[in-house]
Design a protein around this motif. Sequence first.
Motif, PDB file in Angstrom:
ATOM      1  N   ILE A  44      -0.766  -8.194  -6.641  1.00 22.03           N
ATOM      2  CA  ILE A  44       0.065  -7.014  -6.888  1.00 22.03           C
ATOM      3  C   ILE A  44       1.301  -7.120  -6.004  1.00 22.03           C
ATOM      4  N   THR A  45       2.449  -6.838  -6.589  1.00 21.89           N
ATOM      5  CA  THR A  45       3.715  -7.002  -5.876  1.00 21.89           C
ATOM      6  C   THR A  45       4.715  -5.916  -6.259  1.00 21.89           C
ATOM      7  N   ASP A  46       5.669  -5.691  -5.378  1.00 22.50           N
ATOM      8  CA  ASP A  46       6.790  -4.803  -5.687  1.00 22.50           C
ATOM      9  C   ASP A  46       7.867  -5.519  -6.486  1.00 22.50           C
ATOM     10  N   SER A  88       2.810  -5.708 -11.274  1.00 21.58           N
ATOM     11  CA  SER A  88       3.664  -4.774 -10.550  1.00 21.58           C
ATOM     12  C   SER A  88       2.834  -3.661  -9.928  1.00 21.58           C
ATOM     13  N   THR A  89       3.345  -3.102  -8.849  1.00 16.84           N
ATOM     14  CA  THR A  89       2.685  -1.937  -8.251  1.00 16.84           C
ATOM     15  C   THR A  89       2.565  -0.804  -9.263  1.00 16.84           C
ATOM     16  N   ASP A 143       5.423 -12.612  -0.643  1.00 12.38           N
ATOM     17  CA  ASP A 143       4.737 -11.409  -0.179  1.00 12.38           C
ATOM     18  C   ASP A 143       3.797 -11.687   0.990  1.00 12.38           C
ATOM     19  N   VAL A 151      -0.882  -0.469 -10.805  1.00  7.13           N
ATOM     20  CA  VAL A 151      -2.009  -0.046  -9.970  1.00  7.13           C
ATOM     21  C   VAL A 151      -2.550   1.311 -10.424  1.00  7.13           C
ATOM     22  N   GLU A 195       6.255  -5.840 -16.084  1.00  9.29           N
ATOM     23  CA  GLU A 195       5.314  -5.486 -15.025  1.00  9.29           C
ATOM     24  C   GLU A 195       4.185  -6.488 -14.856  1.00  9.29           C
ATOM     25  N   ALA A 208      -2.576  -2.658  -2.801  1.00  9.04           N
ATOM     26  CA  ALA A 208      -1.291  -2.512  -2.124  1.00  9.04           C
ATOM     27  C   ALA A 208      -0.622  -3.873  -2.016  1.00  9.04           C
ATOM     28  N   PRO A 209       0.665  -3.962  -2.327  1.00  7.23           N
ATOM     29  CA  PRO A 209       1.359  -5.246  -2.271  1.00  7.23           C
ATOM     30  C   PRO A 209       1.565  -5.725  -0.845  1.00  7.23           C
TER      31      PRO A 209
END
Length: 138
Positions: free
Chosen positions: A17-19, A57-58, A119, A61, A42, A70-71
Motif C-alpha cells: 500500500i502506497t501514497d 493506493s491508500t 517507500d 484501504v 489506484e 498504512a503506507p
Amino acid sequence: MTHASSLATSLVSVRLITDDVERLTAFYERLTGVVADRPSPEFAEVRTPRGTLAIGSTATVRLFGPGSAAPASNRTAIVEFRVEDVDAVHAGLDDTVEVVTPPTTMPWGNRSLLVRDPDGTLVNCFAPVTAEALARFA
C-alpha cells in the motif's frame, strides 16, 4: 490452524500500500524489467512467472477496513526477486536507489543485493550460486 477446503492453497500475490502508486510501480518496473498491468490509477500488478507484486493506493484501504494498512510503515517483510545476475542488477541501479547491502554471497548459497523501494520496503534481488542453493531451486 488447518484449512478445511479441498482446494490447494497457493500464494497469489503480495500487496504493498502506497501514497504514490505511479512512483512505486515505476520503481518495480525498472528493477524487474517487467511492465506492470494498471487496471486503475489506484492499483497495479507486477506479474512475474512465479508470483505477483500488487501495488495499491491508500484509497483502496477503506475497501478492506479503514486503518487496516498504512503506507511506508513496513519493517518486517522483505520482497524477494530471483534474478539471473545480481551484479548486473546492481550495475543498472541509479543513485536514487538506496543500496542496503551490495552484492554479497550469503552463507546459504545465494548471491544477494538488498535495496529499499521508495517507500522504504526492503527488496532482495538474489540468485542461487552454490551447488546446494541451485539444487533447492531446481
